[in-house]
Design a protein around this motif. Structure first.
Motif, PDB file in Angstrom:
ATOM      1  N   PRO A 131       0.830  -1.212   0.000  1.00 45.26           N
ATOM      2  CA  PRO A 131       0.000   0.000   0.000  1.00 45.26           C
ATOM      3  C   PRO A 131       0.863   1.260   0.000  1.00 45.26           C
ATOM      4  O   PRO A 131       1.838   1.349   0.738  1.00 45.26           O
ATOM      5  CB  PRO A 131      -0.786  -0.111   1.302  1.00 45.26           C
ATOM      6  CG  PRO A 131      -0.769  -1.548   1.651  1.00 45.26           C
ATOM      7  CD  PRO A 131       0.486  -2.122   1.087  1.00 45.26           C
ATOM      8  N   SER A 132       0.461   2.191  -0.832  1.00 50.65           N
ATOM      9  CA  SER A 132       1.240   3.410  -1.019  1.00 50.65           C
ATOM     10  C   SER A 132       1.437   4.158   0.301  1.00 50.65           C
ATOM     11  O   SER A 132       2.515   4.684   0.582  1.00 50.65           O
ATOM     12  CB  SER A 132       0.527   4.302  -2.028  1.00 50.65           C
ATOM     13  OG  SER A 132       1.316   5.391  -2.374  1.00 50.65           O
ATOM     14  N   ALA A 133       0.379   4.204   1.106  1.00 51.28           N
ATOM     15  CA  ALA A 133       0.449   4.946   2.361  1.00 51.28           C
ATOM     16  C   ALA A 133       1.491   4.335   3.299  1.00 51.28           C
ATOM     17  O   ALA A 133       2.154   5.037   4.057  1.00 51.28           O
ATOM     18  CB  ALA A 133      -0.914   4.962   3.031  1.00 51.28           C
ATOM     19  N   GLN A 134       1.620   3.010   3.218  1.00 54.88           N
ATOM     20  CA  GLN A 134       2.585   2.330   4.086  1.00 54.88           C
ATOM     21  C   GLN A 134       4.012   2.599   3.607  1.00 54.88           C
ATOM     22  O   GLN A 134       4.917   2.839   4.400  1.00 54.88           O
ATOM     23  CB  GLN A 134       2.288   0.839   4.028  1.00 54.88           C
ATOM     24  CG  GLN A 134       2.657   0.088   5.274  1.00 54.88           C
ATOM     25  CD  GLN A 134       2.216  -1.347   5.149  1.00 54.88           C
ATOM     26  OE1 GLN A 134       1.162  -1.656   4.605  1.00 54.88           O
ATOM     27  NE2 GLN A 134       3.053  -2.246   5.634  1.00 54.88           N
ATOM     28  N   LEU A 135       4.183   2.553   2.288  1.00 49.86           N
ATOM     29  CA  LEU A 135       5.492   2.790   1.696  1.00 49.86           C
ATOM     30  C   LEU A 135       5.978   4.205   2.002  1.00 49.86           C
ATOM     31  O   LEU A 135       7.176   4.447   2.153  1.00 49.86           O
ATOM     32  CB  LEU A 135       5.380   2.590   0.186  1.00 49.86           C
ATOM     33  CG  LEU A 135       6.600   2.034  -0.533  1.00 49.86           C
ATOM     34  CD1 LEU A 135       7.093   0.776   0.129  1.00 49.86           C
ATOM     35  CD2 LEU A 135       6.244   1.760  -1.978  1.00 49.86           C
ATOM     36  N   ALA A 136       5.025   5.142   2.115  1.00 53.10           N
ATOM     37  CA  ALA A 136       5.386   6.542   2.366  1.00 53.10           C
ATOM     38  C   ALA A 136       6.025   6.728   3.736  1.00 53.10           C
ATOM     39  O   ALA A 136       6.612   7.771   4.012  1.00 53.10           O
ATOM     40  CB  ALA A 136       4.153   7.431   2.238  1.00 53.10           C
ATOM     41  N   LYS A 137       5.919   5.708   4.596  1.00 54.12           N
ATOM     42  CA  LYS A 137       6.581   5.817   5.900  1.00 54.12           C
ATOM     43  C   LYS A 137       8.008   5.270   5.857  1.00 54.12           C
ATOM     44  O   LYS A 137       8.751   5.405   6.817  1.00 54.12           O
ATOM     45  CB  LYS A 137       5.778   5.045   6.954  1.00 54.12           C
ATOM     46  CG  LYS A 137       4.442   5.674   7.245  1.00 54.12           C
ATOM     47  CD  LYS A 137       3.711   4.880   8.311  1.00 54.12           C
ATOM     48  CE  LYS A 137       2.303   5.415   8.498  1.00 54.12           C
ATOM     49  NZ  LYS A 137       1.510   4.544   9.370  1.00 54.12           N
ATOM     50  N   THR A 138       8.350   4.597   4.753  1.00 53.31           N
ATOM     51  CA  THR A 138       9.689   4.022   4.626  1.00 53.31           C
ATOM     52  C   THR A 138      10.528   4.786   3.623  1.00 53.31           C
ATOM     53  O   THR A 138      11.755   4.752   3.679  1.00 53.31           O
ATOM     54  CB  THR A 138       9.595   2.564   4.119  1.00 53.31           C
ATOM     55  OG1 THR A 138       8.337   2.027   4.467  1.00 53.31           O
ATOM     56  CG2 THR A 138      10.691   1.717   4.710  1.00 53.31           C
ATOM     57  N   LEU A 139       9.844   5.428   2.692  1.00 52.54           N
ATOM     58  CA  LEU A 139      10.545   5.965   1.537  1.00 52.54           C
ATOM     59  C   LEU A 139      10.041   7.369   1.219  1.00 52.54           C
ATOM     60  O   LEU A 139       8.861   7.571   1.029  1.00 52.54           O
ATOM     61  CB  LEU A 139      10.227   5.031   0.353  1.00 52.54           C
ATOM     62  CG  LEU A 139      10.947   5.227  -0.946  1.00 52.54           C
ATOM     63  CD1 LEU A 139      12.286   4.527  -0.868  1.00 52.54           C
ATOM     64  CD2 LEU A 139      10.122   4.620  -2.066  1.00 52.54           C
ATOM     65  N   ALA A 140      10.958   8.333   1.196  1.00 52.85           N
ATOM     66  CA  ALA A 140      10.579   9.695   0.833  1.00 52.85           C
ATOM     67  C   ALA A 140      11.276  10.057  -0.469  1.00 52.85           C
ATOM     68  O   ALA A 140      12.428   9.700  -0.679  1.00 52.85           O
ATOM     69  CB  ALA A 140      10.972  10.675   1.931  1.00 52.85           C
ATOM     70  N   VAL A 141      10.558  10.738  -1.342  1.00 53.36           N
ATOM     71  CA  VAL A 141      11.123  11.115  -2.637  1.00 53.36           C
ATOM     72  C   VAL A 141      11.035  12.627  -2.814  1.00 53.36           C
ATOM     73  O   VAL A 141       9.987  13.220  -2.595  1.00 53.36           O
ATOM     74  CB  VAL A 141      10.337  10.459  -3.796  1.00 53.36           C
ATOM     75  CG1 VAL A 141      11.137  10.562  -5.074  1.00 53.36           C
ATOM     76  CG2 VAL A 141       9.993   9.026  -3.487  1.00 53.36           C
ATOM     77  N   LEU A 142      12.140  13.225  -3.205  1.00 53.32           N
ATOM     78  CA  LEU A 142      12.093  14.635  -3.583  1.00 53.32           C
ATOM     79  C   LEU A 142      12.447  14.740  -5.054  1.00 53.32           C
ATOM     80  O   LEU A 142      13.525  14.337  -5.478  1.00 53.32           O
ATOM     81  CB  LEU A 142      13.076  15.459  -2.746  1.00 53.32           C
ATOM     82  CG  LEU A 142      13.104  16.949  -3.081  1.00 53.32           C
ATOM     83  CD1 LEU A 142      11.756  17.578  -2.835  1.00 53.32           C
ATOM     84  CD2 LEU A 142      14.160  17.663  -2.268  1.00 53.32           C
TER      85      LEU A 142
END
Lengths: 350, 252
Positions: B69-80
């Motif tokens: 799930p995208s929301a879960q991945l957003a806690k492991t991986l940040a993209v700028l």
């Protein structure tokens, strides 16, 4: 010639901080602190709406107050519903398409609405158009408009080459196509039928059908209620698609959901009163500066309230001050057009 | 670790990323280098789930990016990303708050506010906190965006050309900050860089791409060699040692 008497330099004046406002420093400070509280700013708009509504309902009553209230209450309710739908949908549309100078009308809502009406008059005749069950007509209009806009949006925005410019272009081309088609059919109508259609072509807020008004109100209320939990997500969508995905928003699904809400609100209110989208542009942009933040929990209600104030205030001024019976939408189209030009020119200069 | 298993990405008939298998995201900084069109941003896009591979798979900590799930991945991986144009006017505080979204879902707790304050403080943005982004200089704006990914509090941080359009001073400033993030906060940074000297100075490992394939992947001293750089960039690059550090000279 009189010369201004020059006052002797006053030491006390120099020590007090200069205030640009006519208020005393304390009042100015109080005012600015109050103004910084965004909730209160919205409350102020709410008060204005209540005052305007009171003025509209209770002043200048020619005969029985009860009768006036009944008639005006309906118009007022229609204005509230339509203004909310237009204000809210425009702000949401701006955020999901990452622009601030277009309204959902770019998806061809109003052109399509006119086309549907014309096709019905053309094929079934003016008398049956007028005798048509308004509920059925409204239902057909809403269903067709929602279906059409969602398909167009999915095609142009959900696909691989999503592009606001492509959508804009296709929207304009289709809008022109619909309008020409409408015009072509209207030319072949007899004058009476044409007259009936012309009335349908301008938004009319007065004397809405009660059932339709209730149905539209329910649809708009449902869409607004569904929007509330999505307000923080809308804030994230402000950052654009890549950043929103990076922050864990399922972009395509959310945007499709939001767009469906927008099209339901717009279609329902257009089917109720006629094409009335352009002023969403004014109220949304006013709301952005008035709210002083990008947060949707402030901009969305602000836009809705400003839309109500615009419609209600406009109607009041037209009806009571100028004693015009002309439809408000003509004025709105004009003001909206001017505002659009200003926006485009200002954006271009920057 | 972030692992690509034979990841391939095509745009029409052009293959931008060709069967790439690589694993990165160990401690410290990994720099992705390569000429324009080598597939660096595409690779980052695949990892950051902005793009989907036409073949192959991308795993983050052993989990497939597409099925997590995208929301879960957003806690492991940040993209700028490189291009961060925003239509609305946002303040520094606003965007850093948005960086907390994966954790807060829009409702900021006390802990969220602490993260936000720390991120703003870490990038010395306190005095600009309430300034709008369009009132800031390029360097300050870039710092604000880095504060945003910092507040996201992820194990991995992906930066796509964070030095774009910055002057010398700000480039150095940003790279020092990235280094500190990796050393002090334990963030595992993957950064796309154009200036190989910056990569050589700040990165622990350099991965070089060309024509959608990985042509070199090693510690910096093995990459900073004329023959390797020539193979990557297809141009003559002289490498000299200055103060014990390899410096590439490619100015002609």
């Amino acid at each position: 010639m009189l010369t201004e008497p020059t006052s002797p330099p006053d030491v006390a004046v120099v020590t007090t901080p200069p205030t640009t406002s006519p208020l005393t420093p304390r009042a100015a400070r109080w005012w600015s602190r109050w103004w910084d509280r965004r909730g209160l700013r919205i409350a102020l708009l709410g008060v204005v709406v209540v005052v305007l509504a009171g003025l509209y309902l209770l002043t200048d009553v020619p005969g029985s107050l009860a009768y006036a209230l009944k008639i005006r209450g309906l118009t007022l309710a229609a204005m509230l519903v339509v203004a909310t739908a237009v204000g809210v949908s425009t702000v949401v549309f701006h955020t999901i398409t990452q622009n601030r100078i277009l309204t959902p009308s770019i998806m061809g809502f109003d052109a399509f609405y006119l086309l549907i009406s014309t096709v019905i008059v053309f094929t079934a005749g003016a008398t049956s158009f007028l005798r048509f069950d308004p509920l059925v007509l409204w239902g057909i209009q809403v269903a067709v408009m929602v279906a059409f806009s969602v398909v167009l949006f999915t095609w142009l925005f959900g696909g691989k080459r999503r592009s606001i410019h492509l959508m804009l272009l296709v929207g304009i081309v289709l809008g022109t196509l619909f309008r020409s088609f409408t015009e072509w059919m209207q030319r072949m109508l007899d004058p009476v039928a044409f007259q009936v259609l012309s009335d349908a072509g301008f938004a009319s807020l007065t004397r809405p059908d009660r059932t339709l008004l209730a149905l539209t109100a329910v649809l708009v209320a449902l869409a607004c209620a569904a929007l509330i939990p999505l307000l923080p997500t809308l804030d994230v969508l402000t950052l654009g698609e890549p950043a929103a995905i990076g922050l864990g928003v399922s972009h395509r699904r959310t945007v499709m959901l939001l767009f469906t809400m927008v099209s339901v609100m717009v279609a329902a209110s257009t089917a109720l009163v006629g094409p009335i989208l352009f002023f969403g542009l004014i109220v949304a942009n006013l709301a952005y500066s008035y709210a002083g933040t990008f947060r949707h929990r402030f901009t969305v209600p602000t836009a809705a309230l400003l839309a109500v104030i615009c419609l209600l205030g406009g109607q009041l001024v037209l009806e009571r001050v100028f004693a015009f019976t002309a439809t408000l939408s003509t004025v709105i189209e004009f003001a909206g057009g001017m505002f659009f030009l200003t926006l485009v020119l200002r954006k271009g200069a920057r | 670790m972030i692992t690509l298993h034979g990841a391939t990405k095509r745009y029409g008939r052009t293959t931008v990323l060709d069967d790439v298998s690589v694993s990165f995201g160990g401690e410290g900084i990994t720099a992705l280098i390569g000429p324009n069109g080598a597939g660096k941003s595409t690779l980052l896009g695949l990892v950051g789930r902005l793009l989907h591979p036409d073949a192959g798979r991308v795993d983050v900590d052993g989990r497939d990016v597409r099925s997590t799930p995208s929301a879960q991945l957003a806690k492991t991986l940040a993209v700028l990303r490189q291009d961060n144009h925003i239509v609305a006017r946002l303040t520094v505080q606003d965007i850093v708050e948005l960086g907390r979204f994966p954790h807060s879902r829009g409702r900021l707790t006390v802990a969220d506010r602490e993260h936000i304050d720390r991120a703003i403080d870490y990038l010395s943005l306190d005095e600009y906190r309430h300034r709008f982004l369009d009132e800031l200089s390029g360097g300050q704006r870039q710092r604000a965006f880095i504060a945003m990914v910092l507040a996201q509090d992820t194990k991995y941080v992906l930066l796509d050309e964070p030095l774009n359009n910055l002057d010398l001073r700000h480039m150095t400033e940003i790279m020092k900050l990235v280094r500190r993030m990796a050393d002090e906060l334990g963030r595992r940074v993957i950064v796309v860089l154009h200036d190989i000297n910056f990569a050589a100075t700040y990165a622990d490992r350099i991965v070089a791409l060309r024509d959608g394939r990985i042509v070199a992947d090693a510690a910096r001293d093995q990459i900073m060699r004329p023959d390797v750089l020539r193979a990557v960039y297809d141009t003559t690059v002289d490498v000299r040692e200055i103060d014990g550090r390899p410096v590439a000279l490619y100015y002609g």
